[in-house]
Design an enzyme around this catalytic site. Structure first.
Site, short mmCIF file in Angstrom:
data_model
loop_
_atom_site.label_atom_id
_atom_site.label_comp_id
_atom_site.label_asym_id
_atom_site.label_seq_id
_atom_site.Cartn_x
_atom_site.Cartn_y
_atom_site.Cartn_z
N LYS A 1 0.84 -1.20 0.00
CA LYS A 1 0.00 0.00 0.00
C LYS A 1 0.87 1.24 0.00
CE LYS A 1 -3.23 -0.08 3.12
NZ LYS A 1 -4.23 0.17 4.17
N HIS B 1 -5.68 -36.08 14.31
CA HIS B 1 -4.52 -36.92 14.57
C HIS B 1 -3.35 -36.09 15.09
CE1 HIS B 1 -6.14 -40.59 12.55
NE2 HIS B 1 -6.93 -39.67 12.06
N GLY C 1 -4.98 -3.96 5.36
CA GLY C 1 -4.33 -5.10 4.72
C GLY C 1 -5.09 -6.40 4.92
N ARG C 2 -5.49 -6.66 6.16
CA ARG C 2 -6.16 -7.94 6.47
C ARG C 2 -7.58 -8.00 5.95
NH1 ARG C 2 -4.86 -4.91 10.81
NH2 ARG C 2 -6.47 -4.20 12.24
N GLU D 1 -4.98 -9.57 14.75
CA GLU D 1 -4.44 -8.24 14.46
C GLU D 1 -5.54 -7.17 14.63
OE1 GLU D 1 -2.76 -7.31 10.50
OE2 GLU D 1 -0.92 -6.77 11.55
N LYS E 1 9.51 -3.05 14.18
CA LYS E 1 10.05 -2.47 12.95
C LYS E 1 11.11 -1.43 13.26
CE LYS E 1 5.91 -2.61 10.01
NZ LYS E 1 4.99 -1.81 9.18
N GLU F 1 10.15 -5.89 3.51
CA GLU F 1 10.18 -7.25 3.00
C GLU F 1 9.86 -7.28 1.50
OE1 GLU F 1 8.85 -6.46 5.92
OE2 GLU F 1 9.09 -8.09 7.38
#
Lengths: 526, 526
Positions: free
Chosen positions: B212, B387, B269-270, B356, B502, B218
């Site tokens: 954005k 399992h 973002g999410r 978040e 950050k 990253e």
């Protein structure tokens, strides 16, 4: 003489409950923080270091934890276990996964069979088989080499081997050890098998059916998907399938398989990555020598766990601090956060290992325990997790202890330099920064930007994710979970909690339902 | 007039705290259990049903929850949000992800721009671009068609789109909609980009850079891996890369990209899977019509959430019961358990979405809240989880509420019949059995085999994982999380908790460290 006592009956545990809690923000800030990072660490197997500076302990608490280790006879219990005691009291079984990768104590002989020799024999048989596949002695019906391997298994026959395969895939590619690509089918959802089979070159694939009992519903169902796919291509399944099972199972010595390799009742599913369960797929994918390196690392990890002084035994220390966090400080979860994309499914494996081993409410004598036992484990690789659930970890209303794992070097050692640092340096800078951010916090008048800190973590630091390192890392967590089971006085090696669901599912399929179950079956149109 | 009050100041919440807890074993056993399964359900969008029979509520508690919904003005708050109020108070932003897939209320105009028109314009631009790629109008430098798409993004630019892609991959293959294979690069670990790029046919790949701000460390680092890989093959990166970013970012209108598609500050973002962030990769992979179906499902899900009666509003009801479990019963975690391999990474997306959004300790006015907020979310697909960690869920010392998701039909509809039932029937029988096992338990004199029951769950049942169904399912959870944020009076749309890490990571890379941080940097050999 070993005493199996409940945690809350131990004098040192009661002392621990009276200990003064550590103010992490206080001790981790400034010079005392630097001192802790230098001092609160212990070497592990395969060159790892376990650093616990940011966990909520001090010299006094560590002293009490040492007393607790002694009072709970952790080393003696481990010795009993590897010397062949029936530690799995529920199922009345020995617990011998350590023998698949070394010999810590006496020979363990069951019904005239030396179990170490038995496991080694299976490894040798697998190595021989894998070598023959790789050099073209064992081929498909057209005389062509096999290029892929597909593991069919669920739970411990899937999570561990899959996590280990993913952890070493790129290392193998980089180091000329990538011999066959591996795939995994686990879920009874038919879309799982269908999708994997559509991606695999079936004519050149070996399928490994993994089931100790030879009766696991999911696995047998998925086997028939594989057999259908093979037949559809005009191939004979018996020439494409091998079995990993117990010698007494219906799969052993069956003409339906090219070969069968054996495990036994003394290797729990979630502890089976170093047995034939992991051995077949990893030896086929990367070669027997890579699997041997992995076993060597695990053996080193086991050896480290035999150290009697908990301050020199990273597995025992990790277990003890974890019990302090769980039973004195009351934290219900731990997040496992490897700063390595190779370990993307390692947390999913640890989730089974830990939660299935110690998620119990009764002790090894079947009596209810009056304290919390196994915790909830979850995690994703960093830095991905930072952009996902770390918000809650930093500023949420619950405290979640964190287990970071970091490596000095990347696996592929292919990197770019942006803004004066490589990606690997950025990755490492992030994990270092997170530990300090979580423990020390940062005061801001705007409470929305305020970080209280006091959130505990430890970090395991290694050189690189190699087969040997991976084996040591796996053994660390297996032995940590074992020590915690000893402390909680539970049987970490059975899983009765999975039975009821299985029984009821069979009833649904048999149409033998009443009340709520019938209505759910109707809702789902079964 | 809307009142933003803390949960504990509401009269209906205090009433809820006084309510008599439900004995799940009691009410779920026998005829009353059957009655609950029939009655305690509500239809959802896209043919789903939300069944909450096995959650610890009864008619009295539901009545109080209805009062709570009214007192907390949940519907009014949602209306404010979709009509363009500044609900993200921390960052002083509107919250408009609903507009990317429909128009629930008034036109929302910001700086003269009708935001719905803006989002639709981006969708149309993406559709046009994707069509041109698919029909060969937009090709690589050699005039060859692009066959793969690679998303470069992290957090919300990765987890949601990746989970949606995996959910629809097999559906698309089955239905002739699989147009390009998609890959995802997210982690700053250099092994992530290296491994993905080694697997991709770079010469025929379009890379989508998603950020954005255009400054995500990253993502920019991974971009340079991609550019290096392209250059190494003698290709011009500008002919292979597109950007999804805000109009004001450095990536917008840059000649380095073949095209740029826009999002804005009002799409978190999410919450961005239905914006250009999910739109570009999903439209390229499966075609714009599939993405449109996905949006249609999400729009239906949003519409369902506008219902004012919580007993007819599955999102609101799910949120309310969740708050009862969290703040009255005190459960800190919820497991999300889809019985569908297609949804394998859906829990990882929900983990970000929920943790978040609501992992906060201050309310929307920046004041500390005196109650628990967002919970820990984890999960894996069933039957795999059975399992793995279900042992602890059944018999552990903590109670973890469970959110099951099940489907009547598999995606590929390719199945085998073993022992009288198909795999899909076995899958469904298992989820039905689990709900009853968890709620009713089973008494056994051997406490090791005893199941106390009383472990709550709900199930969302759908026909099949289609694009429309997936959109509706996503919207259900987005709106549930939003309603819980309203109840807790937190700002669900910022994430200040990710900032400190950050900042400190940058300090490490700049060599500007002191004390503990310096020692960690040394330990990791940064």
């Amino acid at each position: 003489m070993i005493n199996w006592n409940n945690l809350d009956t131990l004098a040192s545990f009661r002392e621990l409950q009276q200990s003064t809690p550590v103010d992490l923000v206080d001790v981790m800030t400034g010079e005392s923080g630097a001192k802790r990072v230098k001092e609160y660490q212990v070497p592990m197997a395969a060159g790892f270091v376990f650093n616990y500076a940011a966990r909520p302990v001090d010299d006094d608490i560590l002293k009490t934890l040492t007393a607790l280790a002694n009072e709970a006879q952790l080393s003696d219990k481990f010795e009993e276990l590897y010397n062949g005691a029936v530690v799995n009291t529920g199922e009345k079984r020995l617990v011998l996964h350590h023998l698949t990768r070394g010999q810590l104590g006496k020979d363990v002989v069951v019904d005239g069979v030396n179990k170490r020799d038995f496991y080694v024999e299976q490894q040798n048989r697998i190595a021989d088989f894998a070598d023959k596949v790789h050099n073209g002695e064992i081929v498909n019906e057209k005389g062509e080499k096999f290029t892929s391997v597909v593991q069919i298994g669920i739970g411990g026959s899937d999570l561990g081997p899959r996590a280990m395969y993913l952890s070493l895939e790129n290392w193998a590619k980089k180091n000329g050890k990538f011999l066959m690509d591996a795939h995994f089918i686990s879920n009874v959802d038919p879309d799982d098998a269908s999708a994997v089979l559509a991606d695999v070159d079936v004519a050149h694939a070996i399928f490994i059916l993994v089931s100790k009992s030879g009766t696991t519903l999911e696995t047998l169902t998925n086997q028939s998907f594989v057999m259908d796919a093979l037949k559809k291509e005009g191939l004979n399944p018996a020439k494409h399938m091998i079995a990993v099972t117990s010698e007494t199972s219906p799969l052993a010595k069956s003409p339906d398989y090219l070969a069968a390799f054996y495990m036994d009742d003394y290797i729990g599913g979630r502890y089976s990555s170093t047995s034939a369960v992991g051995g077949a797929v990893l030896s086929l994918a990367f070669g027997p020598d890579v699997f041997a390196e992995f076993l060597k690392g695990a053996a080193e990890g086991d050896k480290a766990a035999t150290e009697r002084d908990p301050m020199k035994n990273p597995e025992m220390l990790d277990a003890l601090i974890g019990v302090y966090e769980r039973n004195v400080l009351g934290y219900p979860c731990t997040a496992v956060l490897p700063y390595s994309q190779a370990l993307s499914r390692f947390p999913a494996h640890l989730q089974q290992l830990d939660m299935e081993s110690n998620g119990k409410s009764v002790n090894r004598f079947g009596e209810p325990v009056p304290y919390k036992t196994g915790q909830i484990i979850f995690g994703e690789p960093g830095t991905n997790g930072q952009h996902s659930f770390y918000q809650l970890l930093h500023q949420g209303t619950d405290i979640v202890p964190l287990q970071f794992i970091g490596f000095k070097k990347s696996q592929l050692e292919n990197d770019v330099n942006i803004e004066g640092s490589t990606s690997q340096q950025k990755l490492k800078a992030n994990v270092a920064a997170q530990i300090v951010a979580f423990s020390c916090g940062k005061t801001d008048k705007n409470l929305n930007k305020n970080f209280k800190g006091g959130r505990p973590s430890s970090i395991i630091v290694g050189e690189q994710v190699t087969p040997e390192a991976l084996g040591a890392l796996l053994a660390h967590f297996e032995n940590k979970v074992m020590f915690q089971g000893f402390l909680w006085n539970v049987n970490s090696f059975d899983q009765e909690g999975v039975q009821l669901g299985k029984t009821l599912a069979k009833k649904v399929l048999a149409g033998d339902m009443s009340d709520a179950l019938k209505e759910y079956a109707s809702l789902l149109e079964i």
